[in-house]
Design a protein around this motif. Structure first.
Motif, short mmCIF file in Angstrom:
data_model
loop_
_atom_site.label_atom_id
_atom_site.label_comp_id
_atom_site.label_asym_id
_atom_site.label_seq_id
_atom_site.Cartn_x
_atom_site.Cartn_y
_atom_site.Cartn_z
N SER A 64 37.74 33.39 44.77
CA SER A 64 37.50 34.67 44.08
C SER A 64 37.90 34.60 42.61
CB SER A 64 38.28 35.79 44.76
OG SER A 64 39.66 35.74 44.41
N PHE A 65 38.68 33.58 42.24
CA PHE A 65 39.18 33.37 40.88
C PHE A 65 40.15 34.47 40.46
CE2 PHE A 65 35.60 30.51 39.00
CZ PHE A 65 35.58 29.77 40.15
N ARG A 66 40.69 35.23 41.39
CA ARG A 66 41.63 36.32 41.07
C ARG A 66 43.06 35.79 41.05
NH1 ARG A 66 39.25 41.33 41.23
NH2 ARG A 66 37.19 41.42 42.17
N LEU A 67 43.25 34.69 40.36
CA LEU A 67 44.57 34.08 40.25
C LEU A 67 44.53 33.08 39.10
CD1 LEU A 67 44.99 31.49 43.18
CD2 LEU A 67 42.83 32.16 42.16
N SER A 68 45.70 32.67 38.67
CA SER A 68 45.80 31.59 37.69
C SER A 68 46.78 30.56 38.21
CB SER A 68 46.24 32.12 36.32
OG SER A 68 47.56 32.64 36.39
#
Length: 391
Positions: free
Chosen positions: A284-288
């Motif tokens: 989801s790319f909701r993190l780094s």
């Protein structure tokens, strides 16, 4: 013959190998062609990998650009070699680039840039592949397009025909798209509310459970992973995975994590409650993320991704019971090297699925790179290539 959702369809003397969203090896693709009667009418290919690296990582701009370009070219070369090995009547690049409609991740839309992004669109992929394999027939499709397998005629959908991936048309399109999807995005947030009290306790119990699934994976991971969980009831928590087991606690100021993962508490809660898997959160790319050293650990991702004992046992059996007896010879800078034919990571046939460059063997299946002189994997944690110079 399915690998990561690849499917072979054969009917009425025609065949389609659907390899989009799949990582087919050259051997698997050749076997599919053989099963189809030594002819593939259409081969759909994944020309952009579904990966959160390097996009979600905290790299300086110059390093991000270099890694993105390398990722992009590695994938295109992998597709090029796969098509060369199978020679379908028509090769069709699919996949990518991603687009982000929610404000939380909209900053990542730079990946759509046709010059610098890690993921190329089907138009760019088709042009590159045509240039590098001029004798091969390539084309790409948009929603509503149709192909007649008997005649080869393509009928273009009149609505989709007006769409282009060109940068100038991108921003207005994304604004309209985001507005259309806004109610659905709001619904996702509503289904994944902020966590309540006790998030740390649930988080710790979850990793203690994961730690009991496979001693083999714990030995292969052997690192400290720091989670920075933002929002209500979050915190900074260290998960130490080692051959001795798993421990979870508040982050120690003097401890140096190998991985750091930052994300919102609502998404961690969704993983803990089973509404989504760790892989769903990653993709989801909701993190780094940040790595020190900057070396990929496939077993950490595998533990999070599979999260069940039978799957982890199957991976262990595959990795520990492989036959390393079949070997090949590669050349670099006047030297000849004896290496195993199959990649120690996931078994790609290096005789057709690798390139030798800068003194390294680059496996095109998953972009693992091995130093020829030492056999060490330089960009991920993997078994030694066991290479040796023979001339």
């Amino acid at each position: 013959m399915c690998h990561d959702a690849a499917f072979l369809f054969v009917a009425d003397g025609r065949s389609v190998l659907h390899g989009n969203d799949a990582r087919l090896t050259a051997a698997q693709a050749r076997r599919a062609k053989h099963l189809a009667g030594d002819r593939l009418d259409v081969m759909a290919l994944q020309a952009s990998g579904a990966s959160w690296h390097p996009i979600c990582y905290e790299y300086p701009a110059a390093e991000m650009a270099e890694l993105s370009a390398s990722k992009r070219m590695s994938k295109l070369r992998s597709v090029q070699r796969l098509v060369r090995q199978t020679a379908p009547e028509l090769a069709v690049p699919f996949a990518g680039p991603p687009c982000f409609l929610d404000a939380e991740v909209a900053r990542l839309n730079w990946v759509l840039d046709q010059k610098d992004g890690a993921f190329c669109d089907p138009e760019v992929a088709t042009d590159w592949l045509r240039e590098h394999l001029p004798a091969q027939h390539f084309d790409h499709f948009k929603p509503g397009d149709s192909l007649d397998l008997d005649t080869g005629e393509i009928v273009r959908d009149p609505v989709s025909a007006g769409f282009t991936f060109a940068d100038a048309a991108r921003d207005p399109y994304l604004e309209r798209y985001a507005a259309d999807r806004a109610p659905h995005i709001a619904g996702v947030f509503a289904e994944n509310p902020e966590p309540g009290p006790g998030l740390f306790d649930r988080f710790a119990a979850h990793f203690e459970y994961l730690g009991g699934l496979s001693d083999y994976f714990l030995r292969q991971i052997a690192m400290l992973v720091r989670f920075e969980v933002t929002g209500p009831h979050g915190g900074t928590w260290d998960v130490r995975l080692s051959p001795d087991g798993v421990s979870v606690g508040e982050a120690a100021p003097d401890a140096r994590p190998h991985y750091r993962i930052t994300t919102a508490g609502r998404w961690v809660e969704s993983v803990l409650s089973g509404r989504m898997a760790w892989e769903d959160l990653l993709i989801s790319f909701r993190l780094s993320l940040y790595r020190d050293p900057d070396v990929y650990n496939d077993h950490l991702v595998g533990l999070l991704k599979h999260a069940n004992a039978p799957a982890l046992q199957a991976v262990e059996a595959y990795e520990t019971e492989r036959d390393w007896s079949e070997r090949i010879t590669v050349e670099w800078d006047g030297g000849r090297y004896d290496i195993p034919r199959y990649c120690p990571h996931a078994g790609e046939d290096l005789a057709v699925g690798a390139i030798v460059r800068d003194g390294r063997v680059h496996c095109l299946a998953h972009n693992f790179s091995f130093d020829l002189a030492t056999g060490v994997c330089v960009n991920a944690r993997a078994a030694n290539l066991t290479s040796r110079r023979i001339g």
